[in-house]
Write an enzyme that holds these catalytic residues in place. Structure first.
Site, PDB file in Angstrom:
ATOM      1  N   ILE A  12       0.792  -1.282  -0.044  1.00  0.00           N
ATOM      2  CA  ILE A  12      -0.078  -0.019   0.111  1.00  0.00           C
ATOM      3  C   ILE A  12       0.676   1.314  -0.340  1.00  0.00           C
ATOM      4  O   ILE A  12       0.371   2.495  -0.813  1.00  0.00           O
ATOM      5  CB  ILE A  12      -1.350  -0.144   1.368  1.00  0.00           C
ATOM      6  CG1 ILE A  12      -1.944  -1.125   1.162  1.00  0.00           C
ATOM      7  CG2 ILE A  12      -1.993   1.313   0.869  1.00  0.00           C
ATOM      8  CD1 ILE A  12      -2.938  -1.250   2.859  1.00  0.00           C
ATOM      9  N   ASP A  31      11.864   2.645   6.299  1.00  0.00           N
ATOM     10  CA  ASP A  31      10.771   1.357   6.098  1.00  0.00           C
ATOM     11  C   ASP A  31      12.207   0.112   6.720  1.00  0.00           C
ATOM     12  O   ASP A  31      13.167   0.476   6.160  1.00  0.00           O
ATOM     13  CB  ASP A  31      10.289   1.257   4.919  1.00  0.00           C
ATOM     14  CG  ASP A  31       9.874  -0.636   4.638  1.00  0.00           C
ATOM     15  OD1 ASP A  31       9.043  -0.370   4.180  1.00  0.00           O
ATOM     16  OD2 ASP A  31       9.815  -1.694   4.936  1.00  0.00           O
ATOM     17  N   LEU A  33      12.761  -2.879   5.499  1.00  0.00           N
ATOM     18  CA  LEU A  33      12.641  -3.643   4.397  1.00  0.00           C
ATOM     19  C   LEU A  33      12.555  -5.124   4.745  1.00  0.00           C
ATOM     20  O   LEU A  33      12.713  -5.473   4.413  1.00  0.00           O
ATOM     21  CB  LEU A  33      14.005  -3.308   3.741  1.00  0.00           C
ATOM     22  CG  LEU A  33      14.144  -2.183   3.590  1.00  0.00           C
ATOM     23  CD1 LEU A  33      15.675  -2.029   2.798  1.00  0.00           C
ATOM     24  CD2 LEU A  33      12.910  -1.871   2.168  1.00  0.00           C
ATOM     25  N   ASP A  51      13.520   0.720  12.104  1.00  0.00           N
ATOM     26  CA  ASP A  51      12.707  -0.243  12.445  1.00  0.00           C
ATOM     27  C   ASP A  51      11.759   0.839  13.022  1.00  0.00           C
ATOM     28  O   ASP A  51      12.972   1.529  13.652  1.00  0.00           O
ATOM     29  CB  ASP A  51      13.314  -1.670  13.205  1.00  0.00           C
ATOM     30  CG  ASP A  51      12.353  -2.190  13.555  1.00  0.00           C
ATOM     31  OD1 ASP A  51      11.505  -1.552  14.226  1.00  0.00           O
ATOM     32  OD2 ASP A  51      12.537  -3.259  13.569  1.00  0.00           O
ATOM     33  N   GLN A  75       3.644  -5.339  11.402  1.00  0.00           N
ATOM     34  CA  GLN A  75       3.576  -6.592  11.371  1.00  0.00           C
ATOM     35  C   GLN A  75       1.913  -6.600  11.155  1.00  0.00           C
ATOM     36  O   GLN A  75       1.225  -6.789  10.952  1.00  0.00           O
ATOM     37  CB  GLN A  75       4.086  -7.096  12.487  1.00  0.00           C
ATOM     38  CG  GLN A  75       3.642  -8.884  12.677  1.00  0.00           C
ATOM     39  CD  GLN A  75       2.720  -9.851  12.161  1.00  0.00           C
ATOM     40  OE1 GLN A  75       2.642 -10.253  10.582  1.00  0.00           O
ATOM     41  NE2 GLN A  75       1.496 -10.011  13.108  1.00  0.00           N
ATOM     42  N   TYR A 141      -3.249  -9.816  16.431  1.00  0.00           N
ATOM     43  CA  TYR A 141      -3.135  -8.690  15.038  1.00  0.00           C
ATOM     44  C   TYR A 141      -4.247  -7.503  15.260  1.00  0.00           C
ATOM     45  O   TYR A 141      -3.950  -6.581  15.437  1.00  0.00           O
ATOM     46  CB  TYR A 141      -3.212  -9.148  13.690  1.00  0.00           C
ATOM     47  CG  TYR A 141      -2.817  -7.900  12.393  1.00  0.00           C
ATOM     48  CD1 TYR A 141      -2.152  -7.346  12.311  1.00  0.00           C
ATOM     49  CD2 TYR A 141      -4.093  -8.632  12.050  1.00  0.00           C
ATOM     50  CE1 TYR A 141      -2.224  -6.339  11.088  1.00  0.00           C
ATOM     51  CE2 TYR A 141      -4.429  -6.916  10.645  1.00  0.00           C
ATOM     52  CZ  TYR A 141      -3.674  -6.278  10.698  1.00  0.00           C
ATOM     53  OH  TYR A 141      -3.711  -5.380   9.264  1.00  0.00           O
ATOM     54  N   LYS A 145      -4.286  -3.361  16.282  1.00  0.00           N
ATOM     55  CA  LYS A 145      -4.241  -2.124  15.755  1.00  0.00           C
ATOM     56  C   LYS A 145      -5.625  -1.359  16.923  1.00  0.00           C
ATOM     57  O   LYS A 145      -5.318  -0.997  16.278  1.00  0.00           O
ATOM     58  CB  LYS A 145      -5.041  -3.076  14.346  1.00  0.00           C
ATOM     59  CG  LYS A 145      -4.348  -3.673  13.457  1.00  0.00           C
ATOM     60  CD  LYS A 145      -3.954  -2.348  12.427  1.00  0.00           C
ATOM     61  CE  LYS A 145      -2.234  -3.034  11.694  1.00  0.00           C
ATOM     62  NZ  LYS A 145      -1.724  -1.065  11.359  1.00  0.00           N
ATOM     63  N   ILE A 181      -6.154 -12.681  -3.212  1.00  0.00           N
ATOM     64  CA  ILE A 181      -6.259 -12.498  -4.739  1.00  0.00           C
ATOM     65  C   ILE A 181      -4.756 -12.822  -5.328  1.00  0.00           C
ATOM     66  O   ILE A 181      -4.236 -13.132  -6.248  1.00  0.00           O
ATOM     67  CB  ILE A 181      -6.651 -11.025  -4.953  1.00  0.00           C
ATOM     68  CG1 ILE A 181      -8.360 -11.104  -4.703  1.00  0.00           C
ATOM     69  CG2 ILE A 181      -6.306 -10.741  -6.656  1.00  0.00           C
ATOM     70  CD1 ILE A 181      -8.894  -9.787  -4.307  1.00  0.00           C
TER      71      ILE A 181
HETATM   72  N1  LIG Z   1      -3.411  -5.451   2.740  1.00  0.00           N
HETATM   73  C1  LIG Z   1      -4.533  -5.230   3.485  1.00  0.00           C
HETATM   74  O1  LIG Z   1      -5.640  -5.931   3.335  1.00  0.00           O
HETATM   75  C2  LIG Z   1      -4.003  -4.593   4.825  1.00  0.00           C
HETATM   76  C3  LIG Z   1      -5.790  -4.482   5.316  1.00  0.00           C
HETATM   77  C4  LIG Z   1      -6.057  -3.474   6.454  1.00  0.00           C
HETATM   78  C5  LIG Z   1      -4.902  -3.019   7.393  1.00  0.00           C
HETATM   79  N2  LIG Z   1      -3.161  -3.274   6.737  1.00  0.00           N
HETATM   80  C6  LIG Z   1      -2.392  -2.089   6.890  1.00  0.00           C
HETATM   81  O2  LIG Z   1      -1.082  -1.961   6.148  1.00  0.00           O
HETATM   82  C7  LIG Z   1      -0.178  -1.487   6.322  1.00  0.00           C
HETATM   83  C8  LIG Z   1       0.809  -2.204   5.296  1.00  0.00           C
HETATM   84  O3  LIG Z   1      -0.085  -3.108   4.990  1.00  0.00           O
HETATM   85  P1  LIG Z   1       0.349  -3.503   3.529  1.00  0.00           P
HETATM   86  O4  LIG Z   1      -0.414  -4.432   2.816  1.00  0.00           O
HETATM   87  O5  LIG Z   1       0.844  -2.266   2.332  1.00  0.00           O
HETATM   88  O6  LIG Z   1       1.693  -4.533   3.741  1.00  0.00           O
HETATM   89  P2  LIG Z   1       3.003  -4.570   3.282  1.00  0.00           P
HETATM   90  O7  LIG Z   1       3.981  -6.168   4.259  1.00  0.00           O
HETATM   91  O8  LIG Z   1       3.618  -4.768   2.213  1.00  0.00           O
HETATM   92  O9  LIG Z   1       4.075  -3.650   3.648  1.00  0.00           O
HETATM   93  C9  LIG Z   1       4.458  -3.008   4.752  1.00  0.00           C
HETATM   94  C10 LIG Z   1       6.062  -1.427   5.168  1.00  0.00           C
HETATM   95  O10 LIG Z   1       6.084  -2.271   6.375  1.00  0.00           O
HETATM   96  C11 LIG Z   1       6.992  -2.638   6.901  1.00  0.00           C
HETATM   97  N3  LIG Z   1       8.025  -2.786   8.396  1.00  0.00           N
HETATM   98  C12 LIG Z   1       7.289  -3.984   8.881  1.00  0.00           C
HETATM   99  N4  LIG Z   1       7.927  -3.672  10.096  1.00  0.00           N
HETATM  100  C13 LIG Z   1       8.588  -2.614   9.877  1.00  0.00           C
HETATM  101  C14 LIG Z   1       8.995  -1.924  10.878  1.00  0.00           C
HETATM  102  N5  LIG Z   1       9.338  -3.137  12.349  1.00  0.00           N
HETATM  103  N6  LIG Z   1       9.461  -1.126  11.209  1.00  0.00           N
HETATM  104  C15 LIG Z   1       9.590  -0.330   9.758  1.00  0.00           C
HETATM  105  N7  LIG Z   1       8.551  -1.123   9.144  1.00  0.00           N
HETATM  106  C16 LIG Z   1       8.825  -2.170   9.200  1.00  0.00           C
HETATM  107  C17 LIG Z   1       7.723  -3.524   6.220  1.00  0.00           C
HETATM  108  O11 LIG Z   1       8.785  -3.100   4.797  1.00  0.00           O
HETATM  109  C18 LIG Z   1       6.671  -3.578   4.563  1.00  0.00           C
HETATM  110  O12 LIG Z   1       7.116  -2.292   3.649  1.00  0.00           O
HETATM  111  C19 LIG Z   1      -0.124  -1.952   7.672  1.00  0.00           C
HETATM  112  O13 LIG Z   1      -0.068  -0.742   8.639  1.00  0.00           O
HETATM  113  C20 LIG Z   1      -1.125  -2.910   7.870  1.00  0.00           C
HETATM  114  O14 LIG Z   1      -1.354  -4.047   8.862  1.00  0.00           O
HETATM  115  C21 LIG Z   1      -2.929  -3.451   5.466  1.00  0.00           C
END
Ligand SMILES: NC(=O)c1ccc[n+]([C@@H]2O[C@H](COP(=O)([O-])OP(=O)(O)OC[C@H]3O[C@@H](n4cnc5c(N)ncnc54)[C@H](O)[C@@H]3O)[C@@H](O)[C@H]2O)c1
Length: 306
Positions: A12, A31, A33, A51, A75, A141, A145, A181
């Site tokens: 996202i 990030d 990574l 982090d 996470q 989780y 949140k 998906i």
């Molecule tokens: N994808 C979904 O359906 C969904 C739904 C509800 C909420 N979210 C929330 O949206 C956000 C983005 O989700 P996404 O699907 O893009 O996931 P993603 O895993 O692709 O992105 C998360 C990013 O956070 C970074 N990250 C993780 N732990 C970290 C840390 N301790 N310090 C710094 N960076 C860290 C990762 O490297 C990654 O780039 C998250 O907070 C997730 O909980 C996602």
């Protein structure tokens, strides 16, 4: 506006960067990574590999002095949170609180948080679920949140909580355990076995990533505070998703069913009326269109050997 985006190298986050650059914002990405990809962050964006739990985080805030924080680092797997609740709480609660402290320290004006409408309500008392409905998450989780939502509530900072439904689209990782998906698409293109966990009648609200991005920009640019569900208001079963992806990828093989995964909600659909009325936002992308875009992305990735 200067926006500090955490998780910008993720699924996202990377779409957020594109839209924020288009709208002329300065972006700083943090990030670690852990699941993100450095290549998703363009060269003109200031990038810190760190982090969010790192005590040095505050030094980035002192150096960059952002106007807005858009918090997407997390996470993000329900299943990992069930297996490793400490890891989940450490990143999603302690890391987020560390970020909030740093934001308060330098006087950030607005904090936007990616929460999870798919998990904070738990098994909903009614469908679609609205923001004021009971909040009884079934997974660590969902709890982490929701907990950070409460930290924001008492923070004294202007904040917006966006409770996303199931987000999907290009660049979602098919290697994690979320993102049905992306997982189906990759496995079908690679002609691998496909598995539906549970009976497949479980329903989710699938929202396309560019719609989620638009909700973030609406909150940031109009400086609107509050808690908003961000979904479509439409439930789709995993069986139906399977059929749509199978049709789009021309996958010829049968699937098998396996035991449902722990911690997952059976049915969740979000009532997004409040976002419509206050953020002036509504999901625009139809499921078939979004799946076609996503499938096309994976087709190209696989053709390029990714
Ligand atoms: N994808 C979904 O359906 C969904 C739904 C509800 C909420 N979210 C929330 O949206 C956000 C983005 O989700 P996404 O699907 O893009 O996931 P993603 O895993 O692709 O992105 C998360 C990013 O956070 C970074 N990250 C993780 N732990 C970290 C840390 N301790 N310090 C710094 N960076 C860290 C990762 O490297 C990654 O780039 C998250 O907070 C997730 O909980 C996602």
């Amino acid at each position: 506006m200067k926006i500090l985006l955490t998780g910008g190298a993720g699924f996202i986050g990377s779409h957020l960067i594109e839209a924020m650059l288009r709208n002329g914002h300065d972006i700083v990405v943090i990030d670690d990574l852990s699941t993100g990809n450095r290549a998703y962050v363009p060269a003109e964006v200031v990038f810190y590999e760190m982090d969010i739990r790192d005590p040095k985080l505050v030094e980035i805030f002192e150096a960059e002095k952002p106007d807005v924080v858009c918090h997407h680092a997390a996470q993000m797997s329900v299943l990992i949170s069930v297996r490793e609740p400490l890891l989940d709480a450490s990143t999603n609660i302690l890391g987020s609180v560390n970020l909030l402290n740093a934001a308060k320290h330098v006087g950030v004006q607005h904090f936007v948080f990616a929460s999870s409408g798919g998990t904070v309500y738990g098994e909903p008392t009614r469908l679609p679920s609205a923001e004021n409905d009971p909040l009884l998450p079934l997974s660590p989780y969902g709890i982490s949140k929701l907990t950070f939502e409460h930290y924001l509530r008492i923070s004294g900072l202007r904040h917006t909580i966006l409770r996303y439904a199931n987000v999907y689209g290009p660049r979602q990782s098919p290697h994690g355990e979320a993102g049905v998906i992306a997982i189906f698409t990759e496995r079908m293109f690679k002609e691998q076995e496909t598995v539906i966990y549970g009976d497949g009648n479980q329903e989710r609200d699938f929202v396309y990533v560019t719609d989620v991005v638009a909700a973030n920009l609406a909150a940031i640019e109009q400086r609107i505070a509050g808690t908003f569900n961000i979904g479509t208001g439409i439930g789709t079963s995993v069986n139906r998703i399977y059929e749509l992806v199978r049709h789009a990828t021309h996958y010829p093989y049968p699937h098998r069913y396996a035991e449902a995964k722990k911690g997952e909600v059976y049915k969740i659909i979000l009532d997004c009326q409040r976002a419509h009325e206050i953020l002036h936002w509504r999901a625009q992308v139809k499921l078939e269109e979004g799946i076609a875009e996503t499938v096309e992305f994976f087709r190209q990735q696989i053709a390029w050997g990714a």
